[in-house]
Design an enzyme around this catalytic site. Structure first.
Site: not given
Ligand code: PRP
Ligand code: URA
Length: 209
Positions: A104, A108, A200, A203
Site C-alpha cells: 500500500r 495515497t 502494521d 512489521d
Molecule cells: C497491509 C496488509 C494488507 C493491506 C491492507 O499490507 O497486510 O495487505 O495493508 O490495507 P488495505 O485494505 O487498505 O489495502 P502492507 O501494504 O502494509 O504491506 P506488507 O504486508 O508488505 O507490510
Molecule cells: N495494514 C496493516 O498492517 N494494519 C492496518 O491497520 C492497516 C493496514
C-alpha cells in the site's frame, strides 16, 4: 451482511486480544496468527463436499465419509498474509500455495502489485486468499481481481481484523466472495490504519519496525 462470517468463538477473541497488545513479541505474534488462522480455517471449510467410502475397521466393514477431492489453493497477500499460510496447511496439508505481492502506498493508500504466482488449474480450485488486515479493502479487491483474471472462480477471503470500510468495499466489488474475519473493528484513522487494530501486521510478524 451477506457472505460475511465474523467469528465470536471465545478462543479466537482471547487470542486476538493478545495479538493487539503492543507488548506481544514477534515470536508470540507469529504463533498466534497461525493458531487463529487454524481455528478460522476449520470453520471456513465447513462446506467442503464429502463422499461415501468403504472402510474396514478391525471389527467390521462400514460406509463412512471422506473429503470428495476438492483441490485447494491458499493465496497469501505478501507480506503479512504469509503468517497465515501454516495455519491453513496444518489442516489442509495437500493444498497448493500461490503468492500475490501487494504493498500500500503510504500516502495515497492505493495498492501496488509486485508479484503474482498462482498454482496450475486455478480455475478448478477452491481459493482461500489470506491477509491479516482488511483496511480500505484496496489490496484484497485488487488481489481477487488478479485471481479472477487468471481464471479463479470459487474464492474465499480470510482476514483477522477488518475495518467496516474494507468489508463494504470488498463485498461490493466481489459479492461472490465469502469473507471470514475474526473481528470487525471501529474505523480507519487518517493514515488508513485500523482503530484499535494491531498496528502494521507485516512489521509485527517479521519484526521490521
Ligand atoms: C497491509 C496488509 C494488507 C493491506 C491492507 O499490507 O497486510 O495487505 O495493508 O490495507 P488495505 O485494505 O487498505 O489495502 P502492507 O501494504 O502494509 O504491506 P506488507 O504486508 O508488505 O507490510
Ligand atoms: N495494514 C496493516 O498492517 N494494519 C492496518 O491497520 C492497516 C493496514
Amino acid at each position: 451482511m451477506n457472505n460475511v462470517t465474523i467469528f465470536d468463538h471465545p478462543l479466537i477473541q482471547h487470542k486476538i486480544s493478545i495479538l493487539r497488545d503492543e507488548r506481544t513479541s514477534s515470536n508470540q505474534f507469529r504463533a498466534l496468527v497461525e493458531e487463529i488462522t487454524m481455528l478460522m480455517c476449520f470453520e471456513s471449510l465447513r462446506d467442503l463436499p464429502l463422499e461415501d467410502v468403504e472402510v474396514t475397521t478391525p471389527i467390521a466393514t462400514t460406509t463412512t465419509k471422506m473429503l470428495a477431492g476438492v483441490k485447494l489453493a491458499i493465496v497469501p497477500i505478501l507480506r503479512a498474509g504469509l503468517g497465515m499460510v501454516n495455519g491453513m496447511l496444518n489442516l489442509v496439508p495437500s493444498a497448493r500455495v500461490g503468492h500475490i505481492g501487494m504493498y500500500r502506498d503510504e500516502v495515497t493508500l492505493e495498492p501496488h502489485e509486485y508479484y503474482c504466482k498462482l498454482p496450475k488449474n486455478i480455475e478448478n480450485r477452491l481459493i482461500i486468499v489470506c491477509d491479516p488486515m482488511l483496511a480500505t479493502g484496496g489490496s484484497a479487491k485488487d488481489a481477487i481481481n488478479l485471481i479472477k483474471e487468471r481464471g479463479g472462480k470459487h474464492i474465499k477471503f480470510m482476514c483477522l481484523i477488518a475495518a467496516p470500510e474494507g468489508i463494504k468495499a470488498l463485498t461490493e466489488a466481489h459479492p461472490d466472495v465469502e469473507v471470514y474475519c475474526a473481528h470487525v473493528d471501529e474505523k480507519l484513522n487518517e493514515n488508513g490504519y485500523i482503530v484499535p487494530g494491531l498496528g502494521d501486521a507485516g512489521d509485527r510478524i517479521f519484526g521490521t519496525k
